[in-house]
Scaffold this active site. Structure first.
Site, PDB file in Angstrom:
ATOM      1  N   HIS A 133      51.532  26.111  64.056  1.00  0.00           N
ATOM      2  CA  HIS A 133      50.876  25.912  62.765  1.00  0.00           C
ATOM      3  C   HIS A 133      50.140  27.152  62.284  1.00  0.00           C
ATOM      4  O   HIS A 133      49.928  27.320  61.083  1.00  0.00           O
ATOM      5  CB  HIS A 133      49.885  24.747  62.889  1.00  0.00           C
ATOM      6  CG  HIS A 133      49.372  24.229  61.590  1.00  0.00           C
ATOM      7  ND1 HIS A 133      50.187  23.594  60.667  1.00  0.00           N
ATOM      8  CD2 HIS A 133      48.129  24.239  61.041  1.00  0.00           C
ATOM      9  CE1 HIS A 133      49.463  23.235  59.625  1.00  0.00           C
ATOM     10  NE2 HIS A 133      48.223  23.621  59.812  1.00  0.00           N
ATOM     11  N   ASP A 171      55.360  23.546  65.207  1.00  0.00           N
ATOM     12  CA  ASP A 171      54.113  23.176  64.543  1.00  0.00           C
ATOM     13  C   ASP A 171      53.715  21.763  64.962  1.00  0.00           C
ATOM     14  O   ASP A 171      54.415  20.789  64.670  1.00  0.00           O
ATOM     15  CB  ASP A 171      54.301  23.245  63.027  1.00  0.00           C
ATOM     16  CG  ASP A 171      52.995  23.173  62.259  1.00  0.00           C
ATOM     17  OD1 ASP A 171      52.044  22.543  62.764  1.00  0.00           O
ATOM     18  OD2 ASP A 171      52.928  23.732  61.151  1.00  0.00           O
ATOM     19  N   GLY A 180      42.292  23.317  55.659  1.00  0.00           N
ATOM     20  CA  GLY A 180      41.158  22.496  56.075  1.00  0.00           C
ATOM     21  C   GLY A 180      41.493  21.013  56.045  1.00  0.00           C
ATOM     22  O   GLY A 180      42.109  20.490  56.948  1.00  0.00           O
ATOM     23  N   SER A 205      48.761  24.823  55.215  1.00  0.00           N
ATOM     24  CA  SER A 205      48.237  23.575  55.750  1.00  0.00           C
ATOM     25  C   SER A 205      47.737  22.663  54.621  1.00  0.00           C
ATOM     26  O   SER A 205      48.521  22.309  53.725  1.00  0.00           O
ATOM     27  CB  SER A 205      47.139  23.885  56.782  1.00  0.00           C
ATOM     28  OG  SER A 205      46.825  22.748  57.541  1.00  0.00           O
ATOM     29  N   TRP A 206      46.455  22.271  54.635  1.00  0.00           N
ATOM     30  CA  TRP A 206      45.933  21.463  53.543  1.00  0.00           C
ATOM     31  C   TRP A 206      46.188  22.133  52.190  1.00  0.00           C
ATOM     32  O   TRP A 206      46.403  21.457  51.173  1.00  0.00           O
ATOM     33  CB  TRP A 206      44.431  21.216  53.722  1.00  0.00           C
ATOM     34  CG  TRP A 206      43.746  20.873  52.427  1.00  0.00           C
ATOM     35  CD1 TRP A 206      42.965  21.694  51.661  1.00  0.00           C
ATOM     36  CD2 TRP A 206      43.824  19.634  51.715  1.00  0.00           C
ATOM     37  NE1 TRP A 206      42.551  21.027  50.523  1.00  0.00           N
ATOM     38  CE2 TRP A 206      43.061  19.777  50.524  1.00  0.00           C
ATOM     39  CE3 TRP A 206      44.474  18.414  51.968  1.00  0.00           C
ATOM     40  CZ2 TRP A 206      42.928  18.748  49.596  1.00  0.00           C
ATOM     41  CZ3 TRP A 206      44.332  17.381  51.030  1.00  0.00           C
ATOM     42  CH2 TRP A 206      43.577  17.550  49.873  1.00  0.00           C
TER      43      TRP A 206
END
Length: 314
Positions: free
Chosen positions: A294, A266, A35, A107-108
């Site tokens: 990604h 990505d 996120g 990711s985050w």
């Protein structure tokens, strides 16, 4: 199969939703969702062998089923920072009686996992990160300006969603204001526009794939709003990290088994960040998945993530 679920009070009026699955005596593992604000997805459990892992997932503050939701009209995100989330992970560890655990983040979730591991290296047995990010200023600038020439039509719509004359460097702040506008129609229009831009570059095939409609079509309005509010909250504040802080501190993670899985194509977390982290983290191993972007749904990503998690408990 989920063996248990519930909410954990972590202070500041926040209750985190959690789920536990896998083997009760397996290697403890924590899933850190992306996120920020996307919420925990049960699909992430598929990377783990449930006969060997005790799998714990949770929704970070204000996300998913955690309370209060960032989608509430009067949502207050002041007690939602990277430092709060790191403290929450420690509370979860204590709640589950875990001494040391494996971290999996995407990711985050890799930024948050790094922040936690650097704060509590003695609590981390091993790490598998995919779609690596460290939330440096240049990474945020890439997401909300640098990648624009690859998606010109989507960029035009994104920029058109804020008041005319807004400077490019103020886009995140402009969307943050719109997402809290008193008019619910303004809020939801901004939530859709923000989500659509964020998802333009999600997959390796995003630039060539013909989409019917918009990425936000069919997504729950409360999810669009909550995620948009949390993302803008974090990124316009640089995630409350000194620029380059996590790379500078990666030397403290020497001795922790680490596999970084990165798609060569990505666009949301370009490969250079994973390379920088692998060089800064003594002993970390970088696995590059050709033709993947990604998304962990891209070809080869799920296999590489699963293989890394299997290897750790071999």
């Amino acid at each position: 199969m989920v063996r248990g679920s519930g909410w954990l009070a972590v202070g500041d009026g926040h209750d985190l939703y959690w789920e536990e699955s896998g083997h009760p005596d397996g290697v403890p593992a924590l899933i850190l969702h992306g996120g920020p604000g996307s919420g925990f997805s049960p699909a992430a459990r598929r990377f783990f062998d449930p006969t060997r892992y005790r799998i714990i997932g949770f929704d970070q503050r204000n996300a998913g089923r955690s309370r209060p939701s960032a989608a509430e009209p009067d949502a207050d995100l002041s007690a939602n920072t990277t430092q709060h989330l790191v403290a929450d992970i420690e509370r979860l560890r204590q709640h589950f009686g875990v001494e040391r655990w494996v971290l999996y983040g995407h990711s985050w979730g890799t930024t948050l996992g790094l922040a936690y591991a650097e704060a509590h290296p003695e609590r981390v047995r091993a790490v598998v990160f995919a779609g690596v990010t460290t939330t440096r200023r240049r990474e945020i600038d890439w997401l909300y300006r640098g990648v624009a020439p690859l998606f010109p039509l989507e960029w035009e719509r994104f920029v058109a969603g804020v008041p005319e004359g807004t400077a490019v460097e103020d886009l995140l702040s402009a969307y943050a204001r719109l997402l809290f506008d008193a008019d619910p129609e303004v809020r939801m229009r901004a939530a859709r526009d923000f989500h659509d831009w964020d998802n333009a570059s999600a997959s390796a095939s995003a630039s060539t794939m013909q989409r019917a409609g918009r990425p936000s079509d069919g997504v729950a309005p409360e999810h669009l709003l909550a995620r948009g509010r949390i993302v803008t909250h974090y990124f316009r504040n640089g995630a409350w990290l000194e620029d380059g802080q996590l790379l500078a501190g990666a030397h403290r993670l020497a001795g922790i088994d680490a596999v970084l899985v990165q798609g060569r194509l990505d666009l949301q977390g370009p490969l250079v960040t994973a390379v920088d982290l692998a060089r800064a983290w003594p002993g970390a191993r970088l696995v590059v998945v050709d033709n993947a972007g990604h998304s962990h749904a891209d070809a080869g990503m799920a296999d590489a993530i699963g293989a890394a998690l299997d290897e750790i408990v071999a």
